[in-house]
Design a protein around this motif. Structure first.
Motif, PDB file in Angstrom:
ATOM      1  N   MET A   2      -0.664   0.556  -6.484  1.00 37.04           N
ATOM      2  CA  MET A   2      -0.133  -0.915  -6.921  1.00 37.04           C
ATOM      3  C   MET A   2      -0.838  -0.556  -4.736  1.00 37.04           C
ATOM      4  N   ALA A   3      -1.673  -2.038  -3.914  1.00 36.10           N
ATOM      5  CA  ALA A   3      -2.016  -1.770  -3.296  1.00 36.10           C
ATOM      6  C   ALA A   3      -1.817  -3.562  -2.963  1.00 36.10           C
ATOM      7  N   ASP A   4      -2.118  -4.336  -1.734  1.00 34.32           N
ATOM      8  CA  ASP A   4      -1.400  -4.998  -1.077  1.00 34.32           C
ATOM      9  C   ASP A   4      -2.278  -5.623   0.050  1.00 34.32           C
ATOM     10  N   ILE A   5      -3.124  -6.997  -0.165  1.00 31.18           N
ATOM     11  CA  ILE A   5      -3.807  -6.693   1.809  1.00 31.18           C
ATOM     12  C   ILE A   5      -3.305  -7.687   2.636  1.00 31.18           C
ATOM     13  N   VAL A   6      -3.206  -6.903   3.963  1.00 33.99           N
ATOM     14  CA  VAL A   6      -2.034  -7.071   4.446  1.00 33.99           C
ATOM     15  C   VAL A   6      -3.733  -7.899   5.448  1.00 33.99           C
ATOM     16  N   SER A   7      -2.924  -9.743   5.853  1.00 33.42           N
ATOM     17  CA  SER A   7      -4.011 -10.245   6.648  1.00 33.42           C
ATOM     18  C   SER A   7      -4.578 -10.052   8.043  1.00 33.42           C
ATOM     19  N   PRO A   8      -5.112 -10.166   8.546  1.00 35.34           N
ATOM     20  CA  PRO A   8      -5.073  -9.514  10.393  1.00 35.34           C
ATOM     21  C   PRO A   8      -4.662 -10.817  10.960  1.00 35.34           C
ATOM     22  N   GLU A   9      -4.683 -10.236  12.561  1.00 37.66           N
ATOM     23  CA  GLU A   9      -4.649 -11.489  13.362  1.00 37.66           C
ATOM     24  C   GLU A   9      -5.499 -12.330  13.379  1.00 37.66           C
ATOM     25  N   GLY A  10      -5.449 -13.485  13.646  1.00 38.52           N
ATOM     26  CA  GLY A  10      -6.728 -14.587  14.138  1.00 38.52           C
ATOM     27  C   GLY A  10      -6.933 -14.108  14.754  1.00 38.52           C
ATOM     28  N   GLU A  11      -8.033 -15.118  15.275  1.00 37.72           N
ATOM     29  CA  GLU A  11      -8.694 -15.329  17.076  1.00 37.72           C
ATOM     30  C   GLU A  11      -8.033 -15.288  17.887  1.00 37.72           C
ATOM     31  N   SER A  12      -9.078 -15.349  18.864  1.00 37.76           N
ATOM     32  CA  SER A  12      -8.523 -16.155  19.848  1.00 37.76           C
ATOM     33  C   SER A  12      -8.484 -17.371  20.549  1.00 37.76           C
ATOM     34  N   LYS A  57       6.185  15.702  -2.120  1.00 34.93           N
ATOM     35  CA  LYS A  57       5.531  15.258  -3.471  1.00 34.93           C
ATOM     36  C   LYS A  57       6.099  14.652  -4.441  1.00 34.93           C
ATOM     37  N   ILE A  58       7.346  15.377  -4.412  1.00 31.36           N
ATOM     38  CA  ILE A  58       8.162  14.745  -5.790  1.00 31.36           C
ATOM     39  C   ILE A  58       8.409  12.818  -5.221  1.00 31.36           C
ATOM     40  N   ARG A  59       8.823  13.533  -4.556  1.00 32.33           N
ATOM     41  CA  ARG A  59       9.391  11.499  -3.471  1.00 32.33           C
ATOM     42  C   ARG A  59       8.090  10.709  -3.992  1.00 32.33           C
ATOM     43  N   THR A  60       6.161  11.254  -3.811  1.00 27.58           N
ATOM     44  CA  THR A  60       5.287   9.936  -3.845  1.00 27.58           C
ATOM     45  C   THR A  60       4.392  10.728  -4.483  1.00 27.58           C
ATOM     46  N   PRO A  61       4.393  10.727  -5.834  1.00 29.06           N
ATOM     47  CA  PRO A  61       3.777  11.934  -7.128  1.00 29.06           C
ATOM     48  C   PRO A  61       2.119  11.604  -7.013  1.00 29.06           C
ATOM     49  N   ALA A  62       1.764  11.029  -6.204  1.00 30.48           N
ATOM     50  CA  ALA A  62       0.281  11.057  -6.363  1.00 30.48           C
ATOM     51  C   ALA A  62      -0.632  10.029  -4.806  1.00 30.48           C
ATOM     52  N   CYS A  63      -1.371  10.198  -4.885  1.00 35.35           N
ATOM     53  CA  CYS A  63      -2.077  10.145  -4.135  1.00 35.35           C
ATOM     54  C   CYS A  63      -1.868   8.305  -3.691  1.00 35.35           C
ATOM     55  N   THR A  64      -1.327   8.029  -2.237  1.00 39.10           N
ATOM     56  CA  THR A  64      -1.266   6.990  -1.708  1.00 39.10           C
ATOM     57  C   THR A  64      -2.586   6.213  -1.095  1.00 39.10           C
ATOM     58  N   THR A  80       0.183   0.363  -0.137  1.00 40.29           N
ATOM     59  CA  THR A  80       0.809   0.509  -1.459  1.00 40.29           C
ATOM     60  C   THR A  80       1.532   1.530  -1.611  1.00 40.29           C
ATOM     61  N   LYS A  81       1.708   1.454  -2.527  1.00 41.74           N
ATOM     62  CA  LYS A  81       3.345   2.306  -3.226  1.00 41.74           C
ATOM     63  C   LYS A  81       3.044   3.036  -3.941  1.00 41.74           C
ATOM     64  N   PRO A  82       4.273   4.499  -3.718  1.00 43.67           N
ATOM     65  CA  PRO A  82       4.188   5.218  -4.416  1.00 43.67           C
ATOM     66  C   PRO A  82       3.937   5.002  -5.881  1.00 43.67           C
ATOM     67  N   GLU A  83       4.050   5.987  -6.822  1.00 43.96           N
ATOM     68  CA  GLU A  83       3.780   5.441  -8.527  1.00 43.96           C
ATOM     69  C   GLU A  83       4.954   5.490  -8.735  1.00 43.96           C
ATOM     70  N   PRO A  84       5.918   4.608  -9.958  1.00 42.37           N
ATOM     71  CA  PRO A  84       6.775   4.914  -9.946  1.00 42.37           C
ATOM     72  C   PRO A  84       6.933   6.209 -11.187  1.00 42.37           C
ATOM     73  N   TYR A  85       7.600   6.181 -11.332  1.00 41.36           N
ATOM     74  CA  TYR A  85       8.300   7.932 -12.340  1.00 41.36           C
ATOM     75  C   TYR A  85       8.657   6.547 -14.193  1.00 41.36           C
ATOM     76  N   PRO A  86       8.549   7.463 -15.148  1.00 38.76           N
ATOM     77  CA  PRO A  86       9.163   6.233 -16.111  1.00 38.76           C
ATOM     78  C   PRO A  86      10.656   6.328 -16.134  1.00 38.76           C
ATOM     79  N   VAL A  87      11.214   5.181 -17.102  1.00 40.84           N
ATOM     80  CA  VAL A  87      12.532   5.257 -17.000  1.00 40.84           C
ATOM     81  C   VAL A  87      13.135   5.026 -17.866  1.00 40.84           C
TER      82      VAL A  87
END
Length: 612
Positions: free
Chosen positions: A1-11, A530-537, A605-612
């Motif tokens: 999952m990816a979220d956009i992080v806003s950059p800082e404003g200009e001068s 690799k258990i904590r983070t089960p996929a490429c981030t 990005t967040k790690p992929e969750p495991y099935p629960v």
């Protein structure tokens, strides 16, 4: 999952050069009439690449911070899709060369929102036409659905199958009002709407609406593959029989298809096959391809898999590939087992080659004594592997592998490794919650149990336990030498008592207990990461961690620790990209990773969750 992080404003100087013009109440002209208007600029004013749509007044006391256009968090970057945004993107088309990288990305995102807005209009028109045909009095001949599909096919010059598909998507989106609104507002695009339509079609309206209402909020930050996995998991959890009904409905369509690729090469594929059989066949094919490569065949793993596949279906022994294979050698391998990229990253080791024993068995959830942990999923390990670990529960071996030599012999039974994750409650038969196969996505509980039971008694089988939170994120892990003996709850509980889970350190809470003194992580450290983070981030990537490198987020040669707080799985492609100018990844205190890209925007990005 990816979220956009806003950059800082200009001068401040740059922001003072931009002001919003408000229409004069005494003039009849609307503000739309002023689109494209410009004001005189002083020699030191900051030039604006796109002035259309955002006019300014020198007397306005409230300047817009940053250039008023398509830059990150600028007005056009945040504008909902409408005729004005369509006009702005059209005007940007003539001035692409004047835009910054950041503004180009803003135009790209705006154009996609406008497409979604227009796609909603098309689907609404199709849905209305379908509703009118369904409302007509019944009469002999073609059914209403066939009639509307024929009309749509004629109007848009489509094949009958494509028209049927469009009608299905249109009626499904209309059925789920929240999904339609999300598409119209540009929060999701048409490809994501199609995923919703396909995955929820087997559920009744109430269940489908509940799932859509929840996941439509997450959908903008998910790729279509990630969204499909979340939806399928939710569908199987809400109606465990839905997957079985779907399988049974499609079982009669099992077939082998051939067609011509766009390159004029051929294609051959089996469709609607039993999932457990497909998993075994796929891993068997990979193991044979690795054995052929070890015996001297040239080519990437994918090329050798294709060659062995064709040889087997042609009635040949896989060793025939050694004499007939004429593929030229290429750098890198599709399974991330090629040469290590230059730079700071320590690879996590290699997956078990043919002939190695793997780990296998069901994977579970924490027992009732694990405070704060809801059901958990298992993970995967590999006995004897140097630093390799699975991204999901059970790593399963299908018997002895061939021994490459002058005269190769090939076993009839399946070989290879599978990473299977399933909730302990499903393994015990207490629930039918879905599991997951690394790289394949969610699978129903019946298939999980079928694979687990079939492989649980094989020599070399191992099973691990991962404790997870309510939303599926790993917090603890334990490895066992053998899988639980059967599914009797009393026996399994006794097996659980013999395990000693370790809490997984993450972010600023890391205790450095498993830190390695050198560049290469120790096998146990690699396994836990690799258990904590089960996929490429990396944003949008879902490559399983067992097929990834372990990346030092702060380079080792710049003082970065070889520790779980500084290591994250990265597939070979994203690992190499991260070492390019303008690319950077940083782990945040909560364990999420922020990727900064050359165009100036950042994505978390967040790690992929495991099935629960």
């Amino acid at each position: 999952m990816a979220d956009i992080v806003s950059p800082e404003g200009e001068s401040d100087a740059a922001s003072q050069a931009q002001r919003v013009r408000r229409p004069d109440p005494g003039k009849p002209a609307s503000w739309l009439d002023m689109i494209g208007a410009r004001e005189a600029r002083s020699p030191d004013a900051v030039a604006e690449a796109i002035g259309a749509g955002f006019t300014r007044d020198p007397d306005d006391a409230y300047p817009i911070r940053g250039r008023a256009g398509f830059e990150a968090c600028g007005p056009a970057d945040l504008m909902a899709p409408c005729s004005v945004l369509a006009e702005l993107t059209g005007q940007a088309r003539d001035r692409m060369g004047e835009l910054t990288d950041d503004e180009l990305v803003g135009v790209l995102r705006a154009a996609r929102r406008v497409q979604s807005w227009q796609a909603t209009l098309e689907l609404e028109a199709v849905s209305e036409l379908a509703a009118r045909r369904l409302a007509e009095p019944a009469r002999p001949g073609p059914q209403p659905a066939d009639r509307v599909a024929a009309e749509v096919a004629a109007a848009l010059t489509l094949t009958a199958r494509s028209a049927d598909r469009l009608v299905h998507v249109a009626t499904s989106v209309e059925r789920l009002g929240g999904l339609r609104d999300s598409l119209a507002s540009g929060q999701i695009d048409l490809s994501r709407a199609i995923v919703f339509a396909d995955e929820l079609c087997m559920l009744d309206w109430l269940k489908a609406t509940r799932i859509a209402a929840k996941l439509v909020l997450e959908a903008p930050g998910l790729t279509t593959a990630q969204l499909q996995a979340r939806l399928r998991r939710a569908v199987l959890a809400a109606d465990p029989e839905a997957g079985r009904r779907r399988q049974k409905a499609a079982k009669d369509n099992a077939r082998v298809e051939t067609w011509q690729e766009s390159s004029s090469n051929g294609a051959l594929a089996g469709r609607e096959l039993p999932p457990a059989g497909v998993l075994a066949a796929d891993r068997h094919l990979t193991a044979l391809a690795k054995a052929v490569k070890a015996a001297g065949a040239a080519g990437t793993l994918d090329q050798l898999r294709a060659a062995v596949y064709l040889a087997l279906l042609s009635g040949q022994n896989p060793s025939a590939v050694l004499s007939s294979q004429k593929l030229s050698s290429q750098t890198g391998e599709s399974d991330a087992e090629g040469d290590r990229p230059t730079g700071q990253t320590a690879p996590a080791g290699r997956t078990a080659p043919a002939g190695r024993t793997g780990a296998a068995g069901p994977a579970g959830a924490g027992d009732s004594g694990s405070a704060g942990d809801a059901g958990s999923a298992g993970d995967a390990g590999s006995a004897g592997d140097s630093g390799s670990a699975g991204d999901a529960a059970a790593k399963e071996s299908f018997g002895p592998a061939p021994s490459p030599g002058p005269e190769l012999s090939w076993p009839a039974g399946p070989i290879g490794t599978i990473h299977l994750t399933m909730p302990l409650s499903a393994w015990l038969g207490q629930t039918n919650n879905p599991g997951e196969v690394a790289g394949r996505g969610p699978i129903d509980a019946w298939t999980c149990r079928d694979v687990g039971v079939r492989l649980g008694g094989l020599p070399g089988t191992r099973c691990c336990l991962t404790l997870v939170t309510d939303d599926g994120y790993a917090v603890g892990h334990a490895c066992a030498r053998t899988p639980p003996p059967g599914t009797d709850p009393r026996v399994v509980r006794q097996w659980l008592r013999g395990l000693k889970p370790e809490w997984l350190s993450i972010g600023t809470d890391c205790d450095h207990a498993h830190q390695s003194p050198g560049y290469r992580p120790a096998p146990r450290l690699a396994h836990l990461v690799k258990i904590r983070t089960p996929a490429c981030t990396a944003p949008g990537c879902r490559r399983p961690a067992h097929a990834c490198d372990l990346d030092h987020l702060i380079p080792y040669d710049r003082g970065g620790r070889t520790c779980s707080c500084n290591l994250d799985p990265a597939c070979r492609r994203d690992h190499q990209l991260k070492q390019e100018p303008g690319w950077h990844a940083e782990m945040l205190p909560d364990g999420t990773v922020t990727w900064s890209l050359p165009h100036g925007r950042a994505y978390t990005t967040k790690p992929e969750p495991y099935p629960v």
